[in-house]
Design a protein around this motif. Structure first.
Motif, PDB file in Angstrom:
ATOM      1  N   ILE A 292       0.834  -1.179   0.102  1.00 17.85           N
ATOM      2  CA  ILE A 292       0.160  -0.107  -0.158  1.00 17.85           C
ATOM      3  C   ILE A 292       0.853   1.219   0.072  1.00 17.85           C
ATOM      4  O   ILE A 292       1.644   1.401   0.902  1.00 17.85           O
ATOM      5  CB  ILE A 292      -0.928  -0.061   1.436  1.00 17.85           C
ATOM      6  CG1 ILE A 292      -1.681  -1.057   1.324  1.00 17.85           C
ATOM      7  CG2 ILE A 292      -1.731   1.316   1.318  1.00 17.85           C
ATOM      8  CD1 ILE A 292      -2.616  -1.231   2.455  1.00 17.85           C
ATOM      9  N   SER A 293       0.740   2.201  -0.829  1.00 20.77           N
ATOM     10  CA  SER A 293       1.331   3.503  -1.062  1.00 20.77           C
ATOM     11  C   SER A 293       0.626   4.408   0.141  1.00 20.77           C
ATOM     12  O   SER A 293      -0.759   4.698  -0.361  1.00 20.77           O
ATOM     13  CB  SER A 293       1.348   4.012  -2.311  1.00 20.77           C
ATOM     14  OG  SER A 293       1.582   5.488  -2.203  1.00 20.77           O
ATOM     15  N   ILE A 294       1.147   4.740   1.183  1.00 20.88           N
ATOM     16  CA  ILE A 294       0.582   5.443   2.228  1.00 20.88           C
ATOM     17  C   ILE A 294       0.176   6.983   1.751  1.00 20.88           C
ATOM     18  O   ILE A 294       1.214   7.624   1.370  1.00 20.88           O
ATOM     19  CB  ILE A 294       1.606   5.367   3.407  1.00 20.88           C
ATOM     20  CG1 ILE A 294       1.846   4.086   3.953  1.00 20.88           C
ATOM     21  CG2 ILE A 294       0.967   6.157   4.475  1.00 20.88           C
ATOM     22  CD1 ILE A 294       3.065   4.099   5.060  1.00 20.88           C
ATOM     23  N   PRO A 295      -1.156   6.977   1.633  1.00 16.58           N
ATOM     24  CA  PRO A 295      -1.483   8.384   1.125  1.00 16.58           C
ATOM     25  C   PRO A 295      -1.040   9.760   1.683  1.00 16.58           C
ATOM     26  O   PRO A 295      -0.560  10.639   1.194  1.00 16.58           O
ATOM     27  CB  PRO A 295      -3.039   8.294   1.460  1.00 16.58           C
ATOM     28  CG  PRO A 295      -3.395   7.177   1.492  1.00 16.58           C
ATOM     29  CD  PRO A 295      -2.184   6.342   2.008  1.00 16.58           C
ATOM     30  N   GLN A 296      -0.672   9.744   2.927  1.00 18.88           N
ATOM     31  CA  GLN A 296      -0.092  11.015   3.897  1.00 18.88           C
ATOM     32  C   GLN A 296       1.244  11.265   3.227  1.00 18.88           C
ATOM     33  O   GLN A 296       1.708  12.318   3.879  1.00 18.88           O
ATOM     34  CB  GLN A 296      -0.347  10.549   5.253  1.00 18.88           C
ATOM     35  CG  GLN A 296      -1.919  10.732   5.656  1.00 18.88           C
ATOM     36  CD  GLN A 296      -2.468   9.277   5.484  1.00 18.88           C
ATOM     37  OE1 GLN A 296      -1.944   8.481   5.356  1.00 18.88           O
ATOM     38  NE2 GLN A 296      -3.602   9.406   5.820  1.00 18.88           N
ATOM     39  N   THR A 297       2.111  10.175   2.846  1.00 16.88           N
ATOM     40  CA  THR A 297       3.348  10.192   2.319  1.00 16.88           C
ATOM     41  C   THR A 297       3.781  10.783   1.018  1.00 16.88           C
ATOM     42  O   THR A 297       4.696  11.091   0.570  1.00 16.88           O
ATOM     43  CB  THR A 297       4.285   9.033   2.686  1.00 16.88           C
ATOM     44  OG1 THR A 297       3.677   8.110   1.917  1.00 16.88           O
ATOM     45  CG2 THR A 297       4.023   8.495   4.215  1.00 16.88           C
ATOM     46  N   ARG A 298       2.483  11.096   0.157  1.00 21.12           N
ATOM     47  CA  ARG A 298       2.671  11.034  -1.277  1.00 21.12           C
ATOM     48  C   ARG A 298       2.983  12.706  -1.505  1.00 21.12           C
ATOM     49  O   ARG A 298       2.204  13.499  -0.905  1.00 21.12           O
ATOM     50  CB  ARG A 298       1.235  10.811  -1.857  1.00 21.12           C
ATOM     51  CG  ARG A 298       1.280   9.317  -1.877  1.00 21.12           C
ATOM     52  CD  ARG A 298      -0.291   8.712  -2.439  1.00 21.12           C
ATOM     53  NE  ARG A 298      -0.704   7.479  -2.000  1.00 21.12           N
ATOM     54  CZ  ARG A 298      -1.853   7.183  -2.245  1.00 21.12           C
ATOM     55  NH1 ARG A 298      -2.644   7.607  -2.812  1.00 21.12           N
ATOM     56  NH2 ARG A 298      -2.106   5.691  -2.083  1.00 21.12           N
ATOM     57  N   ILE A 299       3.985  12.690  -2.329  1.00 19.38           N
ATOM     58  CA  ILE A 299       4.422  14.211  -2.979  1.00 19.38           C
ATOM     59  C   ILE A 299       4.579  14.057  -4.252  1.00 19.38           C
ATOM     60  O   ILE A 299       5.150  13.191  -4.844  1.00 19.38           O
ATOM     61  CB  ILE A 299       5.605  14.599  -2.172  1.00 19.38           C
ATOM     62  CG1 ILE A 299       5.334  14.567  -0.469  1.00 19.38           C
ATOM     63  CG2 ILE A 299       6.016  16.049  -2.329  1.00 19.38           C
ATOM     64  CD1 ILE A 299       6.515  15.092   0.101  1.00 19.38           C
ATOM     65  N   GLU A 300       4.379  15.171  -4.917  1.00 22.26           N
ATOM     66  CA  GLU A 300       4.606  15.196  -6.360  1.00 22.26           C
ATOM     67  C   GLU A 300       5.237  16.506  -6.871  1.00 22.26           C
ATOM     68  O   GLU A 300       4.727  17.567  -6.419  1.00 22.26           O
ATOM     69  CB  GLU A 300       3.204  14.943  -7.258  1.00 22.26           C
ATOM     70  CG  GLU A 300       3.526  14.826  -8.805  1.00 22.26           C
ATOM     71  CD  GLU A 300       2.211  14.398  -9.297  1.00 22.26           C
ATOM     72  OE1 GLU A 300       2.196  13.456  -9.684  1.00 22.26           O
ATOM     73  OE2 GLU A 300       1.442  15.306  -9.443  1.00 22.26           O
ATOM     74  N   LEU A 301       6.264  16.546  -7.393  1.00 22.77           N
ATOM     75  CA  LEU A 301       7.034  17.541  -7.793  1.00 22.77           C
ATOM     76  C   LEU A 301       6.697  17.532  -9.436  1.00 22.77           C
ATOM     77  O   LEU A 301       7.108  16.704 -10.244  1.00 22.77           O
ATOM     78  CB  LEU A 301       8.657  17.425  -7.717  1.00 22.77           C
ATOM     79  CG  LEU A 301       9.116  17.144  -6.330  1.00 22.77           C
ATOM     80  CD1 LEU A 301      10.492  16.875  -6.433  1.00 22.77           C
ATOM     81  CD2 LEU A 301       8.470  18.206  -5.200  1.00 22.77           C
ATOM     82  N   LYS A 302       6.268  18.711  -9.909  1.00 21.23           N
ATOM     83  CA  LYS A 302       5.818  19.025 -11.342  1.00 21.23           C
ATOM     84  C   LYS A 302       6.962  19.542 -12.159  1.00 21.23           C
ATOM     85  O   LYS A 302       6.698  20.310 -12.783  1.00 21.23           O
ATOM     86  CB  LYS A 302       4.872  20.292 -11.237  1.00 21.23           C
ATOM     87  CG  LYS A 302       3.485  19.921 -10.587  1.00 21.23           C
ATOM     88  CD  LYS A 302       2.704  18.702 -11.239  1.00 21.23           C
ATOM     89  CE  LYS A 302       1.366  18.731 -10.343  1.00 21.23           C
ATOM     90  NZ  LYS A 302       0.585  17.596 -10.921  1.00 21.23           N
ATOM     91  N   TYR A 303       8.023  18.761 -12.072  1.00 22.24           N
ATOM     92  CA  TYR A 303       9.097  18.677 -13.223  1.00 22.24           C
ATOM     93  C   TYR A 303       9.996  17.434 -13.084  1.00 22.24           C
ATOM     94  O   TYR A 303       9.894  16.412 -12.315  1.00 22.24           O
ATOM     95  CB  TYR A 303      10.219  19.772 -12.658  1.00 22.24           C
ATOM     96  CG  TYR A 303      10.784  19.741 -11.621  1.00 22.24           C
ATOM     97  CD1 TYR A 303      11.882  19.238 -11.263  1.00 22.24           C
ATOM     98  CD2 TYR A 303      10.402  20.455 -10.054  1.00 22.24           C
ATOM     99  CE1 TYR A 303      12.427  18.862 -10.022  1.00 22.24           C
ATOM    100  CE2 TYR A 303      10.677  20.534  -9.285  1.00 22.24           C
ATOM    101  CZ  TYR A 303      11.903  19.765  -8.896  1.00 22.24           C
ATOM    102  OH  TYR A 303      12.460  19.456  -7.865  1.00 22.24           O
ATOM    103  N   GLY A 304      10.640  17.351 -14.419  1.00 23.74           N
ATOM    104  CA  GLY A 304      11.201  16.051 -14.763  1.00 23.74           C
ATOM    105  C   GLY A 304      12.169  16.077 -15.682  1.00 23.74           C
ATOM    106  O   GLY A 304      12.694  17.323 -15.870  1.00 23.74           O
ATOM    107  N   GLY A 305      12.472  15.113 -16.396  1.00 27.97           N
ATOM    108  CA  GLY A 305      13.445  15.040 -17.355  1.00 27.97           C
ATOM    109  C   GLY A 305      13.374  15.792 -18.531  1.00 27.97           C
ATOM    110  O   GLY A 305      14.239  16.552 -19.172  1.00 27.97           O
ATOM    111  N   GLY A 306      12.124  16.125 -18.895  1.00 28.79           N
ATOM    112  CA  GLY A 306      11.762  17.095 -19.937  1.00 28.79           C
ATOM    113  C   GLY A 306      12.103  18.348 -19.821  1.00 28.79           C
ATOM    114  O   GLY A 306      12.445  19.075 -20.539  1.00 28.79           O
TER     115      GLY A 306
END
Length: 429
Positions: A292-306
């Motif tokens: 299970i991916s624990i919801p409270q630990t989820r972070i997303e950064l809106k940048y990447g290799g592109g």
């Protein structure tokens, strides 16, 4: 219980009857912003194709000779979206130069792995070499073959996958990437509605499943199952759309939806881990425990290799390279992306200037070879992951970081919102 493990690493038992399904009959689909990975669970690695589709515009909607008419019918996505309202040649914000100088200073004061002092070549010296660099015209032996392939592609109304790059220089097609920044590419332009995006996904997946995997429509209903791998921060409202298209439009009989971070831990044979997924247009982080991916630990950064690809061009412009990249051109950005993957590194022992050769064989243009000189920008660009100000040419700073937020699905009576609103505390019972 036996398990059949492929690159998805999951059991080969589906549904309540514990019916055994061979791994070769389980298709794993992992959509991404740039690439679509798809294959059988028994395959050592998936097929990787550009997640894009090109559709020929109808008669009367083509670009006119002066390029000024019919613009309302034109939509051409590229590999990475620039900031809205920004020109590719517009002067960069001062934060970009400040970040570059900070990284240059850090590298200049660093030591090589052998303990020696690193040194850098001044940008002015590199630029002076590139301005007088000779350009070599080459004769392509396979020109006729490439022209025949392009001619065959231009007979099609719809072009899918890697072939989209080959016809990207032809102005008669609209180009769509249905996935952006880890989610569906919804926008107000041509083909930006939810229905249009879903239709693009259906056509892309249908073509690759039939052409690359050789799975016919007749065989899917009874013989094949699908494991759909989605990002941990993917919108719950859109998961139902993907399940609907897999079962009703692609006509598979069974589908299981699983988070990409969970698949990563299964593939690494770990029961718990912190997963960092670096993609082309976003970075996602979460802690996984017991599948299970624990919801409270989820972070997303809106940048990447592109975004690193755009940053590489911003630095190469300062070095005076003899060719010009149009960031709105799919072919140009693909060439630049290949240069990034080939040249950029994290090796502190490499310092000073390096000479490299760039082959420019854009369709419709004379094929030439450039000899260019590059310096520490090949190391600065990967380090921009840790100093995102260098990515300000394509990344919004206001919402670059997203935290997990509970989403209410109106057709799910047992989502988080329903449970929190109807739960009765022990003190009230």
């Amino acid at each position: 219980m036996e398990h059949s493990v492929g690159f998805g690493s999951f059991p080969a038992y589906f549904c309540e009857t514990q019916e055994y399904v061979p791994a070769s009959n389980i298709i794993v689909i992992q959509p991404g912003s740039k690439y679509l990975r798809i294959g059988r669970a028994s395959d050592p690695e998936p097929h990787v194709n550009l997640h894009a589709i090109a559709r020929r515009r109808k008669t009367g909607q083509s670009i006119s000779s002066d390029g000024t008419n019919f613009t309302k019918f034109i939509h051409r996505d590229t590999l990475i979206s620039l900031l809205s309202g920004k020109s590719a040649e517009e002067k960069l914000p001062p934060e970009v130069e400040s970040a570059r100088l900070q990284l240059c200073h850090t590298l200049q004061t660093s030591l090589k792995p052998d303990g020696g002092q690193r040194y850098i070549t001044p940008t002015e010296q590199i630029s002076a070499f590139n301005k007088i660099s000779k350009v070599g015209v080459i004769c392509k032996e396979d020109t006729k073959v490439a022209d025949d392939i392009l001619k065959d592609l231009l007979q099609k109304e719809t072009v899918v996958g890697d072939d989209v790059i080959k016809i990207s220089t032809v102005p008669d097609y609209n180009i769509h990437f249905p996935w952006r920044r880890g989610g569906l590419n919804l926008h107000s332009g041509i083909g930006g509605s939810l229905t249009s995006v879903v239709n693009d996904i259906v056509d892309i997946w249908e073509y690759i499943i039939a052409d690359k995997l050789g799975v016919s429509l007749k065989d899917r209903t009874h013989n094949y199952r699908v494991l759909l791998v989605i990002p941990v921060m993917f919108s719950r409202l859109h998961i139902g759309e993907l399940v609907h298209l897999v079962m009703n439009q692609l006509q598979f009989s069974h589908v299981i939806v699983i988070h990409d971070h969970v698949c990563a831990t299964f593939g690494a044979a770990l029961s718990c881990a912190t997963v960092v997924d670096v993609g082309d247009q976003r970075i996602s982080i979460s802690c996984v425990e017991d599948g299970i991916s624990i919801p409270q630990t989820r972070i997303e950064l809106k940048y990447g290799g592109g975004d690193l690809t755009v940053a590489l061009w911003n630095l190469m412009r300062q070095s005076g390279v003899p060719f010009k990249i149009d960031l709105n051109s799919l072919w140009d950005l693909n060439l630049l992306s290949n240069l990034k993957e080939e040249l950029c590194h994290f090796d502190l022992s490499r310092c000073g200037s390096e000479e490299h050769t760039v082959l420019w064989d854009k369709p419709g243009e004379t094929a030439v070879r450039y000899n260019i000189l590059v310096g520490d920008e090949l190391l600065i660009v990967p380090l921009s992951y840790f100093n995102p100000d260098l990515l300000r040419g394509s990344v919004e700073t206001t919402d670059a970081i997203s935290l997990y937020k509970s989403q209410q699905a109106f057709d799910d009576p047992f989502d988080d919102a329903f449970i929190s609103e109807t739960a009765v505390s022990k003190s009230n019972t």
